[in-house]
Design a protein around this motif. Structure first.
Motif, PDB file in Angstrom:
ATOM      1  N   ILE A 135      28.615  32.132  44.403  1.00  0.00           N
ATOM      2  CA  ILE A 135      27.870  33.275  43.875  1.00  0.00           C
ATOM      3  C   ILE A 135      28.336  34.563  44.534  1.00  0.00           C
ATOM      4  N   ALA A 163      31.632  35.682  43.113  1.00  0.00           N
ATOM      5  CA  ALA A 163      31.523  36.173  41.734  1.00  0.00           C
ATOM      6  C   ALA A 163      30.854  37.534  41.688  1.00  0.00           C
ATOM      7  N   TYR A 164      29.803  37.719  42.477  1.00  0.00           N
ATOM      8  CA  TYR A 164      29.074  38.980  42.497  1.00  0.00           C
ATOM      9  C   TYR A 164      28.831  39.373  43.949  1.00  0.00           C
ATOM     10  N   ALA A 189      25.792  44.016  44.947  1.00  0.00           N
ATOM     11  CA  ALA A 189      25.162  44.074  43.630  1.00  0.00           C
ATOM     12  C   ALA A 189      23.651  44.116  43.781  1.00  0.00           C
ATOM     13  N   ASP A 228      20.837  44.283  37.623  1.00  0.00           N
ATOM     14  CA  ASP A 228      21.383  43.629  36.444  1.00  0.00           C
ATOM     15  C   ASP A 228      21.345  44.638  35.307  1.00  0.00           C
ATOM     16  N   GLN A 242      32.058  39.601  26.038  1.00  0.00           N
ATOM     17  CA  GLN A 242      31.882  39.012  27.365  1.00  0.00           C
ATOM     18  C   GLN A 242      32.989  39.410  28.342  1.00  0.00           C
ATOM     19  N   ASP A 249      32.306  40.902  32.062  1.00  0.00           N
ATOM     20  CA  ASP A 249      32.889  40.259  33.245  1.00  0.00           C
ATOM     21  C   ASP A 249      33.737  41.245  34.043  1.00  0.00           C
ATOM     22  N   SER A 278      31.483  43.741  35.855  1.00  0.00           N
ATOM     23  CA  SER A 278      30.791  43.082  36.967  1.00  0.00           C
ATOM     24  C   SER A 278      31.724  42.925  38.161  1.00  0.00           C
ATOM     25  N   LYS A 279      32.917  42.453  37.901  1.00  0.00           N
ATOM     26  CA  LYS A 279      33.889  42.225  38.970  1.00  0.00           C
ATOM     27  C   LYS A 279      34.330  43.532  39.618  1.00  0.00           C
ATOM     28  N   GLU A 324      28.289  45.240  40.527  1.00  0.00           N
ATOM     29  CA  GLU A 324      27.004  45.079  39.850  1.00  0.00           C
ATOM     30  C   GLU A 324      27.135  43.946  38.840  1.00  0.00           C
ATOM     31  N   LYS A 325      26.018  43.564  38.241  1.00  0.00           N
ATOM     32  CA  LYS A 325      26.042  42.459  37.290  1.00  0.00           C
ATOM     33  C   LYS A 325      25.747  42.978  35.890  1.00  0.00           C
ATOM     34  N   ILE A 329      25.336  41.943  32.025  1.00  0.00           N
ATOM     35  CA  ILE A 329      25.004  40.761  31.234  1.00  0.00           C
ATOM     36  C   ILE A 329      25.119  41.109  29.755  1.00  0.00           C
TER      37      ILE A 329
END
Length: 274
Positions: A13, A16-17, A21, A24, A43, A47, A50-51, A55-56, A58
């Motif tokens: 996790i 990935a983030y 972060a 959302d 998507q 992605d 986010s990367k 931050e995330k 969605i």
């Protein structure tokens, strides 16, 4: 769960983030595609952001246009990609800011058969069948905004695509149809079957907007990321579909001023356009 497995999950996790972060952010686009096509198109953008930001983001596809329209009016979305009329509405009513747009101008044409000599202007379409996608399609709303009296306007026949509208005119199912100028040129390049009876003034094209829930420094970063080479690559499927592969460019709020008025003809927006 054994502690070793918990540690592996936490590491995954974190990679990935990053731990920085803190929010959302919900990213959406109109429900024009199947859910699978929506994921394939949008998507990769979520992605990438986010990367790149920590931050995330969605991606969520609304189930239908009613849900989408309600979400826009309730300001549920943090990042949105859609048409100029929606972009304009969010800028005016929910303080969204435009980030980047498709480079081509949006030009609508209303076409009729070449031998339909009694159809010369939009006024000649009153009471006659015209083909167009259903509301809140931008082309349909732009054309219908010409008519201020509901008792004196064309009869809207719903079609599912520009080619269906074109074919319906050629076959005599509809007297006229609205479509992008580029599609008309594609379907009838020599104007052997149809002709334009009206060409609307050009509009700016589809664009990304961001809500005030996203801090100004992050808004600026998202803009830079989307316009970068890696950002354009993340948007490759979006660009292939909507701009023939051309890169998105920067945009300004002022370009979209006033366009939202066409939504006064949209069932789900009538009360939301002042």
């Amino acid at each position: 769960m054994p502690s070793k497995k918990i540690n592996i999950v936490l590491i995954t996790i974190t990679l990935a983030y990053p731990v920085s972060a803190i929010s959302d952010y919900l990213f959406t686009a109109p429900p024009r595609e199947t859910p699978q096509k929506g994921i394939e198109t949008y998507q990769p953008i979520a992605d990438y952001l986010s990367k790149s930001t920590g931050e995330k983001f969605i991606y969520r596809q609304p189930a239908n246009w009613v849900e989408y329209s309600r979400g826009i009016q309730n300001n549920e979305y943090d990042l949105v990609f859609d048409g100029p009329h929606f972009v304009s509405w969010r800028i005016q009513y929910t303080q969204h800011s435009v980030l980047s747009k498709l480079p081509q101008l949006h030009v609508w044409r209303v076409i009729a058969r070449s031998d339909a000599n009694d159809i010369q202007t939009l006024d000649d379409l009153v009471g006659k069948k015209i083909c167009a996608p259903k509301s809140p399609n931008f082309g349909m709303l732009t054309m219908m905004s010409h008519y201020s009296n509901p008792a004196r306007e064309p009869v809207h026949i719903i079609t599912k695509g520009w080619k269906e509208g074109f074919d319906s005119v050629v076959q005599g199912i509809c007297v006229a149809a609205v479509m992008p100028k580029t599609n008309h040129r594609k379907f009838d390049p020599l104007l052997e079957k149809t002709r334009a009876i009206h060409t609307h003034l050009p509009y700016p094209n589809q664009a990304f907007t961001v809500s005030p829930s996203v801090p100004p420094h992050l808004q600026s970063k998202i803009t830079r990321l989307l316009l970068s080479d890696k950002g354009q690559a993340a948007m490759s499927k979006l660009r292939d579909r909507f701009s023939h592969g051309a890169n998105l460019i920067s945009a300004e709020n002022e370009e979209y001023e006033g366009i939202s008025m066409v939504l006064s003809r949209a069932d789900n927006f009538k009360s939301a356009v002042k």
